[in-house]
Design a protein around this motif. Sequence first.
Motif, PDB file in Angstrom:
ATOM      1  N   ASP A 293       0.873  -1.106   0.021  1.00  0.00           N
ATOM      2  CA  ASP A 293      -0.034   0.150  -0.114  1.00  0.00           C
ATOM      3  C   ASP A 293       0.893   1.164   0.069  1.00  0.00           C
ATOM      4  OD1 ASP A 293      -2.188  -1.392  -0.123  1.00  0.00           O
ATOM      5  OD2 ASP A 293      -2.783  -1.300   1.791  1.00  0.00           O
ATOM      6  N   LYS A 322      -6.951 -13.162  -1.907  1.00  0.00           N
ATOM      7  CA  LYS A 322      -7.815 -12.261  -2.919  1.00  0.00           C
ATOM      8  C   LYS A 322      -7.554 -10.898  -2.369  1.00  0.00           C
ATOM      9  CE  LYS A 322     -12.507 -13.689  -3.047  1.00  0.00           C
ATOM     10  NZ  LYS A 322     -13.516 -13.780  -2.089  1.00  0.00           N
ATOM     11  N   GLU A 323      -7.509 -10.305  -1.185  1.00  0.00           N
ATOM     12  CA  GLU A 323      -7.092  -8.690  -1.168  1.00  0.00           C
ATOM     13  C   GLU A 323      -6.005  -8.216  -1.596  1.00  0.00           C
ATOM     14  OE1 GLU A 323      -7.090 -11.216   1.356  1.00  0.00           O
ATOM     15  OE2 GLU A 323      -6.079 -10.648   3.086  1.00  0.00           O
ATOM     16  N   ALA A 325      -4.803  -9.535  -4.774  1.00  0.00           N
ATOM     17  CA  ALA A 325      -4.568  -9.601  -6.250  1.00  0.00           C
ATOM     18  C   ALA A 325      -4.906  -8.028  -6.813  1.00  0.00           C
ATOM     19  CB  ALA A 325      -5.848 -10.571  -6.525  1.00  0.00           C
ATOM     20  N   GLU A 326      -5.625  -7.413  -6.154  1.00  0.00           N
ATOM     21  CA  GLU A 326      -6.012  -5.927  -6.926  1.00  0.00           C
ATOM     22  C   GLU A 326      -4.983  -5.229  -6.810  1.00  0.00           C
ATOM     23  OE1 GLU A 326      -8.182  -5.136  -9.028  1.00  0.00           O
ATOM     24  OE2 GLU A 326      -7.871  -2.863  -8.693  1.00  0.00           O
ATOM     25  N   ARG A 327      -4.258  -5.246  -5.540  1.00  0.00           N
ATOM     26  CA  ARG A 327      -2.927  -4.414  -5.431  1.00  0.00           C
ATOM     27  C   ARG A 327      -1.820  -4.752  -6.280  1.00  0.00           C
ATOM     28  NH1 ARG A 327      -5.162  -5.266  -0.225  1.00  0.00           N
ATOM     29  NH2 ARG A 327      -5.244  -3.367   1.161  1.00  0.00           N
ATOM     30  N   ARG A 329      -2.285  -6.166  -9.293  1.00  0.00           N
ATOM     31  CA  ARG A 329      -2.752  -5.576 -10.596  1.00  0.00           C
ATOM     32  C   ARG A 329      -2.116  -4.041 -10.780  1.00  0.00           C
ATOM     33  NH1 ARG A 329      -5.954  -2.980 -13.033  1.00  0.00           N
ATOM     34  NH2 ARG A 329      -7.028  -2.443 -11.272  1.00  0.00           N
ATOM     35  N   LYS A 330      -2.655  -3.395  -9.868  1.00  0.00           N
ATOM     36  CA  LYS A 330      -2.057  -1.885  -9.841  1.00  0.00           C
ATOM     37  C   LYS A 330      -0.440  -1.814  -9.962  1.00  0.00           C
ATOM     38  CE  LYS A 330      -5.987   0.067  -7.669  1.00  0.00           C
ATOM     39  NZ  LYS A 330      -6.542   0.494  -6.178  1.00  0.00           N
ATOM     40  N   GLU A 333       0.646  -2.619 -13.389  1.00  0.00           N
ATOM     41  CA  GLU A 333       0.566  -1.528 -14.353  1.00  0.00           C
ATOM     42  C   GLU A 333       1.670  -0.557 -14.353  1.00  0.00           C
ATOM     43  OE1 GLU A 333      -3.047   0.280 -13.349  1.00  0.00           O
ATOM     44  OE2 GLU A 333      -4.342  -1.470 -14.271  1.00  0.00           O
TER      45      GLU A 333
END
Length: 390
Positions: A293, A322-323, A325-327, A329-330, A333
């Motif tokens: 983060d 799960k929590e 995965a989004e991080r 991905r970012k 990027e």
Amino acid sequence: MLNGEYGEVIRKCMEILVKIGDIYNADKLIPIESAQIAGVSYLTVGDAIFSFFRMLTKEPVKVKVPTWLNPAGMDMRQWKYMNINEQFANKQLKIINTYKKLGIETTLSCTPYLIGKIPKQGSHLAWSESSAIAMANSYFGAKTNREGGPSSLAAAITGLTANYGLHIDENRNPIVYVKVESELNTYSDFALLGYWYGEKFHGKIPLFSGINDFSVIPAKYLSSAIAASGSVALYHVEGKTPESKEVSKQYVEESIVFDDIERKEVIEKLQTRLKEIELVVIGCPHVGIEELDLILSYCKDKELKKGTKLWVFMARALMERKEVAERIRKLAEKNIRIFSDTCMVVSPAIRENFTKIATNSAKAYFYLSMVENMEVVFLSLKEILEQICK
Ligand code: F3S
């Protein structure tokens, strides 16, 4: 076991433990709750491990307690991207598969406590990665000596360890009292404190006072630094660590202050000038979600400068949550690469392909700066990202 009634492998394991016990005058063997095995990377163990494995796999033995593995020499899925050659990869795989056969969980991480393997306060362990040992003893109040790879494996297979050193309460009292007057605002500040103390008071148990915020991630930075520069396996933080109230101050031989002057001295030592950074390595010990983060918040509206790489190392079990995965991905990027199963120190990928490294880990700094032709700089995460992002 020592008489060979349970087979030759268990006899050999018991022989290792008894020999260690004799050296340290242990009065008995005690049961352990878990083991953590270092000596996984082919880079650090070499071919010598295979003769040890031949002995261990002669009979179908299994570990008796939950046992986890330290990082290996490569990411098990991205090893080609890391430029690891096939010969290394095959040997690494063979090592991991042998551990698996012994019933060991192939977590391949130095932060078992970030993936749910939390040692119980007061329990006895046989752990062998130095930062994890300092965390287990200090932050969690469990009891382990600094085991070597073979002794932790012998303990895992027998479920026992020799009762000496940090397994005995009276050996856990502080010898040095450290008043922390410099503010510890960043993770790197905790690393600086640990590095400074370890260099000055090699092996001695400290009691730190004046630390107000102390949670698992700052503790991870303090633990890894103090263990790297000073082989310290246990420290106490007044009012924060589980044993800090129980320990006796009667053995304290010396008191010292860590203020801004001391802090500046250690910064000057670690922050060698580097005109150019090829690779930034974060995750020694393996990162937690909070660190991801932090990276994301610093890099929010920015990109990595051309020619700079940022590699982050974390436990696969955490990466697959799960929590997270989004991080991930970012981060991808932004061209920030996440690796699991390995780290910047025990993988040949870093030392063979890069010479100008920046890190926010005092432990990674300590080991990488020993590598020939390697230029390493230690900076806080914010300082690093300010330099490499635009
Ligand atoms: Fe872990 Fe590797 Fe650092 S094993 S503590 S990331 S040297």
